[in-house]
Design an enzyme around this catalytic site. Structure first.
Site, PDB file in Angstrom:
ATOM      1  N   TYR A 115     -75.867 -38.884 -44.900  1.00  0.00           N
ATOM      2  CA  TYR A 115     -77.068 -38.116 -45.277  1.00  0.00           C
ATOM      3  C   TYR A 115     -77.543 -37.174 -44.164  1.00  0.00           C
ATOM      4  CZ  TYR A 115     -80.262 -41.840 -43.345  1.00  0.00           C
ATOM      5  OH  TYR A 115     -80.927 -42.736 -42.592  1.00  0.00           O
ATOM      6  N   GLU A 116     -78.458 -36.320 -44.539  1.00  0.00           N
ATOM      7  CA  GLU A 116     -78.927 -35.189 -43.715  1.00  0.00           C
ATOM      8  C   GLU A 116     -77.758 -34.371 -43.170  1.00  0.00           C
ATOM      9  OE1 GLU A 116     -83.209 -36.887 -42.431  1.00  0.00           O
ATOM     10  OE2 GLU A 116     -82.471 -35.119 -41.444  1.00  0.00           O
TER      11      GLU A 116
END
Lengths: 373, 259, 397
Positions: free
Chosen positions: A352-353
């Site tokens: 994620y990110e």
């Protein structure tokens, strides 16, 4: 002081409950309230809005300690910071006054709505649209896998306001819980960070006032990139805290566990594993601290440092947690010991990110640019 | 509401282990902490203040270093800290401690409520709370697990008993001692810590509180310790071996007296 | 004052290491005491050369010691019965009274309690003071305290003993304060010093790792609360005779500022874990609320009750009244079976005086094994059901 407070929250509020939250897929509302009472949500908010005016480095310090307790809980906290960064970076004075005091006090939490079914690593694939209708914006589209979805009150939503302009046609809006046409999908059942809540955000002719536009129209992607530059070291520090927790468990166990008449830490095979874990961890910590300090100096270009520390620290966390399971052997694989959860939690940090592959792209592109005369 | 919370600094037992050979407690390098029950009393006081307004004053009787727990109390939401400290207080038993605290509380002016932890984890007597109430001549209830209501000069509380609980009404000003399931204490806030760093901790001596010499410290204590000794270590220990079946067989054999 | 004998002090620094308050340090080869000293006595105990002493006189209350005579036991009456600890108090009280050559009296307070007097006499009392009044139906600190204080003032016993129960520990301190009397909490040994007839009261301190013996040299009565299950009751003898005195007190004694609105007996918590002979305790190793079903099964089979560590209570698997340890209850049953409890000091201080301790834990290095009489290293989910079955079979024989 931030470190002490975050650590007390982790030791007293998170560690005793993390296994249960993981098992039950339960959102830690009360722990976030404990954090709010301890002023932790004020760290990243400027003083004039009731915060402490800390920067990326202060968030990194707090997240590292929280992640020692549970990355799921720490992610819920981090996602609130991520969700409000667009307002901090590009919001009007009026907008800051409206939202920041509530965020600083922890009365409201935020979330960041970028990802869609067809817009993951390729953020330009966003299909959610926003159309001005009189004084109001009308949003349509569905955001996917949004951390804190359904639990937060304030959402930063990236939507296309001018499809003809490509990347320059995106804008950010604040959507509030309860806005007409705004609803949530079902809660996802995840492999790790199960204490955090992940849901779809569904906008079906969602009408919001005209002043919910963050910054100028068409600057959405620029703000998103700036937001992610500042937030990535936070994700990296989750990796540092998590790896520290795994190392703590592994060393403690290796000192206790007797095989062949000796504690297993006295065997070189185990010692070298532990040593490698500790070396990688310290290297990652140094890089994350350096990158976050660099970002706090507000340099023209921060993407490379930001991406580098995210990749290195989260890959390290995956490796160290996997090795921790190995050190604990059969016990490590059992739910009674916390390291299997740590290993499951570590995986998301690489995804994620911005996946670690995308981060490497960023580093590569930056290198290419830097060496171009 | 003016609330006074009595806090004691006690040795931390967190990482302490018994030496299995001598059965003595390794106290080396043990740090000091706020008595765990007192944390719950403080939390309850701060919650009452947050709801009904007023002030929370934390007081502690102890050596100069006990100032640390008062700062901690401020970081957890107390408004002030008062240290009751004088070499003349040393060696006080529960009677002399109750007397000294009562003098100190009286010297602080009017109060509506005094909150104490059920007992301190070092002495384990649970006598100072009731003793203080008696010296102050105020009604009290011990082992409170819940404050149901607090208004119009009276309160209704639940007192934990050995076999359940009693619901009790009493008028203010009053004293309560609390058990740990009354609440979940908060972690000190960043703002609280900043405030605690700067706070001025008032120190009250025997003269400041007008304590009579024959009522404080060792001289004011009706009880006297004549000897202190380490209890004999526990008897023989047996670790069973063999399969689970065999181990259980051996155990059942040894436990016959209880079956 | 803590006095350092400079001749005897060898500057070894053991006292410094053992002071929890940082109040003593070795300077130029000799121990020096500073203002942090609380006179706790920990250093005195550890000083091998015997260079440390605490000096000072105990409180003079001007009580004419000789005017106080007789041993009293405060009987506890609740929900229609006399608490077992009362009979244990009569057991030790009888010994003390015989040594002193004085009568043993019991005080019985409550509403509709008069019938209990016979039972107290059968269990060792020579005399029972019965205070029977509707105002005493529910326990209230102030009324119970005032009644007892009045009785003591009027009749002047030299010793007053009460159970270290929720009730005893709640109102006895008030009585002691009112009388300017010394009170020792939670005693585990009581005896008479032969030279002067003083009551020697021994109690655990620092969670039972140190024992302290305490006297009240200049005040009367000498008061103590006594831990349940430590003293042995006498076999009741219905043929024993004694005197029952019904005491009438002025109405003002019953006036209270406290009102009991309701007295709730909890189904689950109905058993006081301090008053049972066998306890089966569960900890973090049970992994869930369901794990306690195993513990309950074993406890039922043994006719015992269920206890728990703080970890289990904090996880919400069982209620707080079952918690044993520093922030829970202190118990001393005959048999204590610890299942999945690691044995941190916070737990063991609450149960290490149990006569027999059985520990079941899969971690062979768990500190609980350091104090266990019998140790089983293994999976409790395998051991406990099997043990329960074996005990049942054994009983069947």
């Amino acid at each position: 002081m931030i470190v002490d407070t975050a650590r007390e929250i982790a030791d007293e509020k998170i560690v005793p409950r993390r296994a249960e939250l993981d098992e039950k897929n339960e959102f830690p509302t009360d722990i976030l309230q404990d954090m709010a009472r301890a002023d932790l949500f004020g760290i990243f908010v400027p003083e004039q809005y009731g915060g402490f005016g800390g920067g990326c480095f202060e968030i990194v310090l707090a997240l590292e300690q929280l992640a020692r307790g549970c990355v799921g809980v720490a992610t819920s906290y981090a996602a609130s910071a991520l969700g409000i960064f667009p307002v901090l970076i590009a919001g009007s004075e009026q907008m800051k006054e409206k939202y920041l005091p509530d965020i600083a006090a922890g009365r409201k939490w935020a979330a960041f709505g970028l990802t869609e079914a067809n817009a993951g690593s390729d953020a330009s694939g966003v299909q959610t649209t926003a159309v001005l209708d009189g004084d109001e914006w009308v949003l349509n589209g569905t955001k996917q896998w949004i951390t804190n979805g359904g639990e937060s009150q304030i959402y930063s939503i990236i939507a296309i306001t001018d499809p003809s302009k490509g990347a320059r046609g995106a804008s950010i809006f604040i959507v509030e819980d309860g806005d007409p046409g705004f609803s949530y999908g079902k809660k996802e059942n995840k492999m790790g960070i199960r204490a955090s809540a992940t849901r779809e955000l569904i906008m079906n002719d969602c009408r919001i006032p005209g002043d919910r536009l963050v910054g100028r129209q068409g600057t959405g992607f620029i703000t998103v990139m700036k937001t992610l530059d500042v937030s990535r070291p936070g994700i990296a520090s989750l990796g540092v805290g998590l790896a520290q927790a795994a190392l703590d468990e592994a060393v403690t166990y290796a000192k206790q566990r007797i095989q062949f008449g000796k504690p297993i830490i006295s065997f070189q095979a185990v010692q070298h594993m532990l040593a490698d874990m500790a070396i990688q961890l310290e290297a990652a910590r140094a890089l994350v601290y350096a990158a976050s300090r660099h970002i706090d100096n507000n340099p023209r270009n921060m993407s490379k440092a930001s991406s580098m520390c995210k990749v290195f620290a989260t890959d390290m966390a995956m490796k160290v947690t996997t090795d921790a399971v190995q050190v604990l052997g059969g016990y490590g694989y059992m739910k009674e010991y916390p390291v299997e959860k740590m290993m499951r939690d570590a995986k998301i940090l690489q995804i994620y990110e911005g996946t670690n592959q995308i981060q490497r792209n960023v580093v590569g592109q930056e290198l290419n640019r830097e060496y171009t005369i | 509401m003016n609330i006074i919370v009595c806090i004691k600094q006690v040795p931390d037992t967190k990482d302490v282990r018994l030496d299995p050979k001598t059965n003595t407690m390794a106290r080396e390098g043990v740090s000091s902490i706020m008595n765990p029950f007192d944390r719950h009393a403080l939390e309850e006081a701060v919650r009452i203040k947050e709801e009904a307004g007023g002030t929370v004053t934390a007081i502690s009787m102890g050596p100069p270093q006990a100032e640390a727990v008062l700062r901690e109390a401020i970081s957890c939401g107390a408004d002030d800290g008062v240290l009751i400290s004088d070499r003349a207080f040393a060696g006080a038993d529960t009677w002399a401690t109750s007397y000294t605290l009562a003098r100190a509380v009286s010297s602080l002016g009017n109060f509506d409520l005094v909150l104490c932890g059920k007992q301190a984890i070092d002495g384990d007597t649970a006598q100072v709370g009731p003793g203080l109430a008696c010296q102050l001549d105020r009604p009290y209830v011990t082992c409170v697990q819940k404050i149901r209501s607090l208004a119009d000069g009276e309160m209704i509380v639940e007192r934990m008993m050995d076999d359940g609980y009693d619901v009790v009404r009493l008028p203010l000003p009053a004293l309560l001692t609390v058990v740990k399931n009354i609440n979940e204490p908060r972690v000190p806030s960043l703002r609280g810590k900043m405030k605690a760093k700067k706070a001025e901790i008032k120190v009250l001596t025997a003269a400041d509180i007008g304590a009579e010499k024959q009522c404080i410290g060792l001289a004011g204590s009706p009880t006297q310790v004549v000897s202190v000794f380490t209890p004999p270590p526990r008897g023989n220990r047996t670790v069973f071996t063999g399969t689970v079946e065999e181990q259980i067989g051996q155990l059942v054999e040894r436990l016959k007296a209880y079956l | 004052m803590l006095i350092v004998d400079k001749e005897k002090c060898i500057g070894c620094g053991v006292c410094e290491e053992n002071c929890a308050f940082g109040a003593i340090s070795v300077v130029d080869g000799c121990a020096v005491v500073n203002d942090n000293c609380t006179l706790c006595g920990a250093c005195v105990e550890t000083c091998e050369p015997g260079a440390l002493n605490i000096e000072g006189a105990a409180k003079e209350t001007g009580a004419e010691l000789g005017e106080w005579s007789g041993i009293w036991v405060v009987a506890e009456f609740r929900h229609g019965g006399i608490a077992p600890v009362s009979f244990e108090l009569l057991g030790i009280g009888r010994t003390l009274a015989d040594q002193r050559g004085v009568p043993l009296s019991a005080v019985l307070m409550g509403s509709g309690v008069e019938e209990g007097a016979g039972l107290l006499i059968a269990s060792g009392a020579d005399l029972v003071y019965v205070v029977d009044n509707p105002e005493l139906e529910y326990f209230r600190e102030d009324v119970y305290g005032r009644v007892l204080e009045e009785l003591i003032r009027a009749r002047r016993p030299e010793v007053v003993l009460a159970g270290a129960t929720a009730i005893g520990r709640s109102f006895i301190p008030q009585v002691a304060n009112g009388l300017n009397a010394g009170l020792t909490a939670d005693c585990t040994q009581l005896s008479i010093r032969s030279e002067d007839g003083m009551l020697l009261q021994t109690r655990p301190a620092f969670g039972g790792n140190i024992m302290a013996t305490i006297v009240c040299p200049n005040s009367r009565p000498q008061m103590a609360t006594v831990r349940p299950k430590v003293m042995a009751p006498l076999e009741p003898d219905p043929a024993r005779t004694g005197e029952v005195i019904l005491v009438e007190l002025d109405d003002r004694v019953y006036r209270s500022r406290v009102e009991v609105l309701e007295s709730v007996r909890s189904e689950q918590d109905n058993v006081n874990i301090q008053e049972v002979e066998i306890l089966v305790a569960g900890g973090r190793g049970l992994a869930s609320e369901k794990g306690f079903e195993l513990i309950r099964g074993l406890a039922e089979e043994l006719g015992g009750a269920v206890a728990a560590s703080r970890a289990a209570v904090d996880s919400g698997w069982i209620s707080y009244p079952h918690q044993v340890g520093q922030t829970g209850k202190t118990v001393c049953p005959k048999l204590y079976i610890a299942c999945g409890i690691s044995g941190a000091i916070q737990h063991t201080v609450g149960m290490q005086s149990a006569k027999t301790i059985v520990a079941i834990n899969k971690d062979e290095n768990a500190p609980i094994f350091d104090i266990a009489t019998y140790s089983l290293v293994g999976d409790l989910f395998e051991i406990v059901p099997l043990l329960t079955r074996r005990i049942r079979e054994n009983r069947g024989k």
